[in-house]
Design an enzyme around this catalytic site. Sequence first.
Site, PDB file in Angstrom:
ATOM      1  N   GLY A   9       0.824  -1.219   0.000  1.00 13.06           N
ATOM      2  CA  GLY A   9       0.000   0.000   0.000  1.00 13.06           C
ATOM      3  C   GLY A   9       0.849   1.255   0.000  1.00 13.06           C
ATOM      4  N   GLN A  10       0.144   2.410   0.035  1.00 18.06           N
ATOM      5  CA  GLN A  10       0.848   3.700  -0.046  1.00 18.06           C
ATOM      6  C   GLN A  10       1.805   3.871   1.131  1.00 18.06           C
ATOM      7  OE1 GLN A  10      -1.480   7.251   0.777  1.00 18.06           O
ATOM      8  NE2 GLN A  10      -0.050   8.572  -0.322  1.00 18.06           N
ATOM      9  N   ASP A  32       1.355  -9.068   1.799  1.00 10.80           N
ATOM     10  CA  ASP A  32       0.155  -8.409   1.267  1.00 10.80           C
ATOM     11  C   ASP A  32      -0.683  -9.462   0.539  1.00 10.80           C
ATOM     12  OD1 ASP A  32      -0.196  -5.002   0.520  1.00 10.80           O
ATOM     13  OD2 ASP A  32      -1.693  -6.507  -0.032  1.00 10.80           O
ATOM     14  N   ILE A  33      -1.864  -9.057   0.118  1.00 12.16           N
ATOM     15  CA  ILE A  33      -2.781  -9.985  -0.567  1.00 12.16           C
ATOM     16  C   ILE A  33      -2.319 -10.202  -2.011  1.00 12.16           C
ATOM     17  CG2 ILE A  33      -4.371  -8.231  -1.436  1.00 12.16           C
ATOM     18  CD1 ILE A  33      -5.563 -11.317   0.446  1.00 12.16           C
ATOM     19  N   TYR A 140     -15.330   3.981   6.711  1.00 15.19           N
ATOM     20  CA  TYR A 140     -13.900   3.964   7.054  1.00 15.19           C
ATOM     21  C   TYR A 140     -13.672   4.629   8.418  1.00 15.19           C
ATOM     22  CZ  TYR A 140      -8.947   5.382   6.560  1.00 15.19           C
ATOM     23  OH  TYR A 140      -7.597   5.612   6.743  1.00 15.19           O
ATOM     24  N   LYS A 144     -12.266   3.042  11.929  1.00 11.11           N
ATOM     25  CA  LYS A 144     -11.068   3.578  12.598  1.00 11.11           C
ATOM     26  C   LYS A 144     -11.400   3.993  14.041  1.00 11.11           C
ATOM     27  CE  LYS A 144      -7.962   2.958   9.466  1.00 11.11           C
ATOM     28  NZ  LYS A 144      -6.910   1.945   9.694  1.00 11.11           N
TER      29      LYS A 144
END
Length: 310
Positions: A9-10, A32-33, A140, A144
């Site tokens: 990811g980022q 990761d996936i 999201y 969180k």
Amino acid sequence: YILIIGACGQIGTELTLTLRERYGNDRVIASDIREGSDNLMNSGPFEILDATNYDALEEVVAYHDITEVYLMAAMLSATAEKFPMRAWNLNMNSLFNVLNLAKEKKINKVFWPSSIAVFGPNTPKVNTPQNTIMEPSTVYGISKQSGERWCEYYYNKFGVDVRSIRYPGLISWKTMPGGGTTDYAVEIYHKALSQGHYTCFLKKDTSLPMMFMDDAIKATLQLMEADTENIKVRSAYNLAAMSFNPEEIAKSIQQHIPDFKMAYEPDFRQAIADSWPKSIDDADAQKDWNWQPDFDLERTTATMLENLKV
Ligand code: VAH
């Protein structure tokens, strides 16, 4: 050994590369996936791993003798609105799996990223404090906020050493962001260089808290390396560097590319951005573990354009 979950990811990509530089390539296992960038794949051990699968995660942790986990896998704000139940499943079950490994003493320390998305429409928007109203209106943000509550619960009940940061929008050149509302602040640099113009999906006066990736990585390592008794917040720390709106970032780009043109076509992400703070008070991070950012908007723009220009 360290395991990064969501290493493609980022944030995960840059976190992996920085941790490998710091601790040695073979001490940092990326997972990761799906596979990631050549740089990531060629710099050290990698495992294909579905973070929602407890048995698979436990097996990787045992095989590689993992002691610390950075759980960076999540579905971000814009995509989560399209797939609410998939987002909840990924964001929460991956967290429960890692927290339960720590509760069973199979790992010693956990980093889990929160976000300014935990704040909602009735949160004070300017200099948003560490402790304030939190009624997130996005899938999201709800995941969180719930995650923060679970991190604090596992710390208080089971002594799990889990540490967390409420990241602002993050700007990086090594990787593209994946499905966030702040992604415009990365796309704009690519389009400024490749096409000389950018159509922004947020209104020009939409101010949001933002941070250059080097600062986010620095803060993450600073928090993870801090003495545990200095950590007074076990939900997630507010963290800030700068705030700007699309018009201001466009102007900073025009300092380098005078002919750069900006257009505005707000879409569904405008409502998400409108529910978030404009600026963040990170006094606790400054006090508890000496947080100080290095990048303002001008330095960010210069660095992004310098590294992205072909
Ligand atoms: C998003 N980049 O846009 C993420 C982040 C504060 C924004 O959580 O969803």
